[in-house]
Motif scaffolding. Structure first.
Motif, PDB file in Angstrom:
ATOM      1  N   GLY A   7      -8.127 -20.598   2.973  1.00 22.90           N
ATOM      2  CA  GLY A   7      -7.777 -21.777   2.790  1.00 22.90           C
ATOM      3  C   GLY A   7      -8.149 -22.391   1.686  1.00 22.90           C
ATOM      4  N   GLY A   8      -8.061 -23.836   1.555  1.00 25.36           N
ATOM      5  CA  GLY A   8      -8.297 -24.304   0.317  1.00 25.36           C
ATOM      6  C   GLY A   8      -7.433 -25.478  -0.014  1.00 25.36           C
ATOM      7  N   LEU A   9      -7.273 -25.884  -1.404  1.00 25.29           N
ATOM      8  CA  LEU A   9      -6.336 -26.835  -1.905  1.00 25.29           C
ATOM      9  C   LEU A   9      -5.328 -26.352  -2.541  1.00 25.29           C
ATOM     10  N   VAL A  10      -4.032 -26.514  -2.468  1.00 28.07           N
ATOM     11  CA  VAL A  10      -2.778 -26.161  -3.514  1.00 28.07           C
ATOM     12  C   VAL A  10      -1.995 -27.166  -3.350  1.00 28.07           C
ATOM     13  N   GLN A  11      -1.155 -27.244  -4.186  1.00 29.19           N
ATOM     14  CA  GLN A  11      -0.046 -28.116  -4.551  1.00 29.19           C
ATOM     15  C   GLN A  11       1.272 -27.711  -3.666  1.00 29.19           C
ATOM     16  N   ALA A  12       2.197 -28.652  -3.431  1.00 25.20           N
ATOM     17  CA  ALA A  12       3.432 -28.383  -2.662  1.00 25.20           C
ATOM     18  C   ALA A  12       4.064 -27.249  -3.351  1.00 25.20           C
ATOM     19  N   GLY A  13       4.524 -26.534  -2.432  1.00 22.47           N
ATOM     20  CA  GLY A  13       5.363 -25.146  -3.126  1.00 22.47           C
ATOM     21  C   GLY A  13       4.520 -23.948  -3.261  1.00 22.47           C
ATOM     22  N   GLU A  14       3.334 -23.991  -3.283  1.00 24.48           N
ATOM     23  CA  GLU A  14       2.524 -23.070  -3.494  1.00 24.48           C
ATOM     24  C   GLU A  14       2.163 -22.173  -2.463  1.00 24.48           C
TER      25      GLU A  14
END
Length: 122
Positions: A8-15
């Protein structure tokens, strides 16, 4: 008997992002992944049988998410590609031990992991 989720975590769209769930204390279970977004009900994401031969996906993630299991390690992973902001949620793994129920229904599952947060920014 325990399910331990990780990733889990924080990503940008498309990643892409991967979450995993390690089970201890039981075998021959169906592993399901569910998610719950803020203000929404928990929803089915994917499931995989003990053998790995039966896999189901929600329509919303089909073609983008892949569930797999490493039986020797008693671990199930959910690879999430082409993530969208609407995939933002707390992701839960859950185990359904025999007798099995419907893999789409959260009421079928007997054990739950603690949840791991996935945030997709636009």
């Amino acid at each position: 008997v325990q399910l331990q989720a990780s990733g889990g975590g924080l990503v940008q769209a498309g990643e892409s992002l991967s979450v995993s769930c390690a089970a201890s204390g039981f075998t021959y279970y169906i592993m399901g992944w569910f998610r719950q977004a803020p203000g929404k009900e928990r929803e089915f994401v994917a499931s995989i049988s003990w053998s790995g031969g039966y896999i189901n996906y929600a329509d919303s993630v089909k073609g983008r998410f892949t569930v797999s299991r490493a039986t020797a390690k008693n671990t199930v992973s959910l690879q999430m590609n082409s993530l969208k902001p609407e995939d933002t949620a707390v992701y839960y793994c859950a185990a359904d031990v025999p007798p099995y129920g419907s893999s789409w229904s959260d009421t079928s599952y007997d054990y739950w992991g603690q949840g791991t947060e996935v945030t997709v920014s636009s």
